[in-house]
Motif scaffolding. Structure first.
Motif, mmCIF file in Angstrom:
data_model
loop_
_atom_site.group_PDB
_atom_site.id
_atom_site.type_symbol
_atom_site.label_atom_id
_atom_site.label_comp_id
_atom_site.label_asym_id
_atom_site.label_seq_id
_atom_site.Cartn_x
_atom_site.Cartn_y
_atom_site.Cartn_z
ATOM 1 N N UNK A 94 0.847 -1.144 0.051
ATOM 2 C CA UNK A 94 0.018 0.183 0.019
ATOM 3 C C UNK A 94 0.852 1.209 -0.014
ATOM 4 N N UNK A 95 2.000 1.159 0.665
ATOM 5 C CA UNK A 95 2.692 2.317 0.756
ATOM 6 C C UNK A 95 3.419 2.633 -0.598
ATOM 7 N N UNK A 96 4.132 1.690 -1.124
ATOM 8 C CA UNK A 96 4.892 1.751 -2.201
ATOM 9 C C UNK A 96 3.878 2.074 -3.348
ATOM 10 N N UNK A 97 2.836 1.659 -3.325
ATOM 11 C CA UNK A 97 1.929 2.147 -4.667
ATOM 12 C C UNK A 97 1.504 3.581 -4.448
ATOM 13 N N UNK A 98 1.114 3.993 -3.213
ATOM 14 C CA UNK A 98 0.856 5.137 -2.991
ATOM 15 C C UNK A 98 2.068 6.268 -3.381
ATOM 16 N N UNK A 99 3.473 5.720 -3.234
ATOM 17 C CA UNK A 99 4.390 6.702 -3.265
ATOM 18 C C UNK A 99 4.900 6.717 -4.997
ATOM 19 N N UNK A 100 4.401 5.660 -5.633
ATOM 20 C CA UNK A 100 4.905 5.608 -7.166
ATOM 21 C C UNK A 100 3.717 6.062 -8.213
#
Ligand code: HEM
Length: 444
Positions: free
Chosen positions: A178-184
């Protein structure tokens, strides 16, 4: 000579302009296959100014390579850009404090903290375990005859590997995603309310990531272990090598860079191979081709399609007049299809050599994790084709990762048969960084 028709363009409602994709890539089809557009741009507008995003887009290999090889003229620090809507300094978050966004001696100091851990010789002892992780994931799906390659294999493998290297619990991996998706990813809803909601979600993820890694850094201060977070704490504790903010940024960068990109490399690899069944059959019959096949995927469907630099002086770029403070976007995905460098660039050739693609960048910021990504991708493909056969796509629909930089698909359902024979595992594992090959013997 063209120059940026500065500078009255409407402001982007607080959205970081870096997250915007060119209008030409705003349809699902163009996101999935931007290559015709790249070809047209290479031919007719090799360097063009996009007023909406307020960046120079650069499409030819020679120009992209020149930008990446000249960090004095083309800085990696986005805060030097005069025309980008970046968050206010207090809202920037730790990702603005990393080696990726630093130049010169600061970059070298940061990179030096973990460089040794990513060298091929340091990775050699990890290879057998990476193969075990790949095999365990395949154990769960081989008999099913179908899986979502991304959710079942391409996402968990790199995230488990980087989490173990860092020393963070692998069970937290749904949260990492979830974190990575939001960041990229780029915002789906570009209305003002949608952009504000997106910016709020970004800040929330920044805060969660910071709290998560602060707790782990605290833990390693009292209880150091043999992991990267402990190395980072060690570098922070001398009071000179790393600031606290840099230490937090470091952990986040490694977590995000270490999984999103490799997931998409694996997804793109299987997408390429299912589209080229002859190549897949050749690879399955001769696993020694896997090393060059991985390089060809990095070229043909590059997981990182674009980078950003900022001009530190007025400079001419293929006839365009770039000013100090202008943001410049070299399109690696386009450079990697440039017929000036690659023979038949739109052909997918798993034995292409030489293959001097820019998929891992070039110069001082050349991907730190390249040896790890290559190792993971090679092992993943070797194990996949050792365990299953007759792999084919199980859905005609594809949903692209919606990002200005990262390229891949969000899911990739495949069908296959379990391999009738068990292929013996290699007794000697090798790690190859293009120049050298290092080996470890399983029985040693
Ligand atoms: C297929 C997988 C990967 C691809 C395509 C990829 C691509 C890239 C590219 C293009 C750059 C250059 C950025 C620039 O010049 O601005 C880069 C830098 C970087 N990559 Fe990767 N990467 C991959 C995997 C990894 C992995 C597994 C890690 C490990 C943690 C990693 C960590 C980094 C770091 C820390 C940098 C910054 C290096 C620096 O600024 O000196 N990458 N990567």
């Amino acid at each position: 000579m063209s120059s940026a028709p500065h500078r009255e363009a409407e402001r982007g409602g607080g959205q970081q302009t870096l997250e915007r994709v060119p209008l030409e890539l705003s349809t699902t089809e163009s996101w999935l296959d931007p290559f015709d557009w790249y070809a047209e741009m290479r031919e007719n507008h090799p360097v063009r100014y996009d007023e909406r995003r307020r960046v120079w887009d650069v499409f030819r290999y020679a120009d992209a390579a020149r930008i990446l090889s000249d960090p004095m003229t083309f800085s990696s620090d986005p805060t030097r850009a005069t025309e980008l809507d970046l968050p206010e300094p207090e809202a920037r978050g730790p990702l603005f404090e990393t080696m990726l966004t630093s130049d010169g001696s600061r970059h070298d100091r940061l990179r030096g903290v973990v460089e040794e851990s990513f060298r091929p010789r340091s990775l050699v002892p990890r290879a057998p375990h990476i193969r075990d992780v790949a095999d365990d994931l395949l154990d769960d799906v081989v008999d099913r005859g179908e899986m979502d390659l991304i959710a079942d294999f391409a996402y968990p493998l790199p995230v488990v590997v980087i989490a173990e290297l860092l020393g963070v619990p692998t069970e937290d991996r749904p949260t990492f995603k979830r974190w990575s998706d939001t960041l990229v990813e780029t915002p789906a809803d570009t209305s003002e309310a949608g952009l504000e909601a997106f910016a709020r979600e970004r800040r929330r993820v920044d805060d969660e990531l910071r709290a998560y890694f602060e707790a782990i850094l605290d833990d390693r201060r009292t209880d150091p272990r043999d992991d990267l977070v402990s190395d980072i704490v060690h570098a922070e504790s001398d009071g000179e090598t790393l600031s606290h903010e840099e230490a937090v940024g470091f952990c986040i960068l490694l977590l995000v860079a270490g999984n999103v990109t490799t997931t998409n490399l694996l997804g793109n690899a299987v997408r390429c191979l299912t589209a080229h069944p002859d190549a897949m059959a050749r690879l399955a019959a001769d696993p020694t081709l896997t090393t060059t096949a991985v390089e060809e995927v990095l070229r043909y469907r590059s997981p990182v399609q674009a980078l950003v630099r900022v001009a530190t002086r007025d400079v001419e770029l293929a006839g365009a007049d770039v000013h100090t403070g202008d943001a410049v976007v070299p399109w690696l995905g386009s450079a990697n299809r440039d017929p000036a460098v690659f023979d038949a660039p739109d052909e997918f050739r798993i034995d292409r050599t030489p293959n001097s693609h820019l998929g891992f960048g070039r110069g001082t910021h050349y991907c730190l994790g390249a040896p790890l990504a290559r190792l993971e991708a090679r092992i993943a493909l070797e194990q996949l084709f050792a365990r299953v056969t007759d792999v084919e796509r199980a859905s005609t629909e594809l949903d692209p990762v919606r990002s200005a930089f990262i390229y891949g698909v969000r899911s990739f359902p495949i069908r296959y048969r379990a391999h009738p024979e068990t292929t013996p595992r290699p007794q000697v594992e090798t790690v190859d960084d293009g120049a050298t090959t290092r080996r470890t013997d399983r029985n040693a």
